[in-house]
Design a protein around this motif. Structure first.
Motif, PDB file in Angstrom:
ATOM      1  N   MET A  26       0.623  -0.931   0.230  1.00 23.28           N
ATOM      2  CA  MET A  26      -0.024  -0.254  -0.320  1.00 23.28           C
ATOM      3  C   MET A  26       0.687   1.083   0.152  1.00 23.28           C
ATOM      4  O   MET A  26       1.744   1.691   0.435  1.00 23.28           O
ATOM      5  N   ASP A  27       0.378   2.121  -0.648  1.00 25.93           N
ATOM      6  CA  ASP A  27       1.139   3.676  -1.217  1.00 25.93           C
ATOM      7  C   ASP A  27       0.709   4.203   0.241  1.00 25.93           C
ATOM      8  O   ASP A  27       0.525   5.018  -0.488  1.00 25.93           O
ATOM      9  N   HIS A  28       1.495   4.954   0.875  1.00 24.50           N
ATOM     10  CA  HIS A  28       1.387   5.880   2.305  1.00 24.50           C
ATOM     11  C   HIS A  28       1.641   7.352   1.480  1.00 24.50           C
ATOM     12  O   HIS A  28       1.921   7.762   1.840  1.00 24.50           O
ATOM     13  N   GLY A  29       2.182   7.580  -0.140  1.00 28.82           N
ATOM     14  CA  GLY A  29       3.006   8.801   0.282  1.00 28.82           C
ATOM     15  C   GLY A  29       3.980   8.768  -0.374  1.00 28.82           C
ATOM     16  O   GLY A  29       4.506   7.916   0.563  1.00 28.82           O
ATOM     17  N   GLY A  30       4.757  10.223  -0.568  1.00 27.30           N
ATOM     18  CA  GLY A  30       6.282   9.932  -0.436  1.00 27.30           C
ATOM     19  C   GLY A  30       6.597  10.115  -2.134  1.00 27.30           C
ATOM     20  O   GLY A  30       6.175   9.440  -2.930  1.00 27.30           O
ATOM     21  N   THR A  31       7.885  10.209  -2.587  1.00 30.38           N
ATOM     22  CA  THR A  31       8.553  10.961  -3.853  1.00 30.38           C
ATOM     23  C   THR A  31       9.484   9.674  -3.199  1.00 30.38           C
ATOM     24  O   THR A  31      10.450   9.835  -2.765  1.00 30.38           O
TER      25      THR A  31
END
Length: 207
Positions: free
Chosen positions: A1-6
């Motif tokens: 799951m992608d929790h954000g951030g670059t």
């Protein structure tokens, strides 16, 4: 799951963010053991060994014994004994597929650590096994590491974490080992029975 951030995806971007090592930090890497490395190994009772399987799935395992348990065979070879455990042998299975290993040796109370990277093999019937005997128990298996890179690591991690500052210790902040074992590993046993299992006699069964 992608929790954000670059995501940082290349070396140039990474170095722009963290910088590049100072000449002294880069130059401290060595390919053979110095007298000071030998002294540190002789005083260290604890090591963390990082391995990965053929697909790259990684594992880190702690290994501990009386100080000096990792013996120096020559300027580019060290060996660590295997002791009785849970028989998973995750690290050994990984080494059979991928010999690259990373080791961090620790001396309790010291902030600096010794890092050793190299290629390992799992051996039995080694002629030096008697040198690794503890309480009369000689190891059946040995992890022998051909040193490719060795250097000392600074103490910032231990200083930041206050790992050796007894005033900061909170061993009861997390559930007790018996509670964890009952909930996740051995649900058929009572916490009371597991408290006894992990009690004072546990240390007598290590070898």
């Amino acid at each position: 799951m992608d929790h954000g951030g670059t995501p940082v995806t290349d070396r140039a971007e990474l170095e722009a963010l963290v910088g590049t090592p100072l000449p002294a930090a880069k130059a401290k890497e060595r390919t053979s053991l110095h007298e000071l490395d030998r002294a540190f190994l002789a005083a260290s009772p604890l090591c963390f060994i990082a391995t990965a399987d053929a697909s790259g799935a990684a594992d880190v395992s702690p290994k501990g014994d009386p100080a000096g348990f990792a013996i120096v065979l020559d300027d580019t070879t060290i060996a660590l004994p295997e002791r009785p455990g849970n028989r998973r042998a995750d690290g050994f299975h990984n080494v059979l597929e991928n010999p690259n290993v990373g080791l961090v040796f620790v001396i309790p109370g010291r902030g600096d650590t010794l890092r050793v990277n190299g290629r390992a093999r799992v051996l039995r019937d080694v002629p030096y096994a008697d040198r690794m005997a503890v309480r009369g128990h000689v190891p059946t298996l040995v992890l022998e590491v051909a040193v490719e890179q060795v250097f000392f690591h600074c103490s910032k991690a231990f200083l930041r974490s206050k790992a050796w500052d007894a005033a900061s210790w909170t061993p009861d902040a997390a559930p007790r080992r018996a509670v964890i074992a009952q909930a996740l590993e051995r649900p058929g046993e009572s916490v009371a029975a597991l408290e006894e299992y992990y009690g004072p006699s546990y240390a007598d069964r290590m070898y």
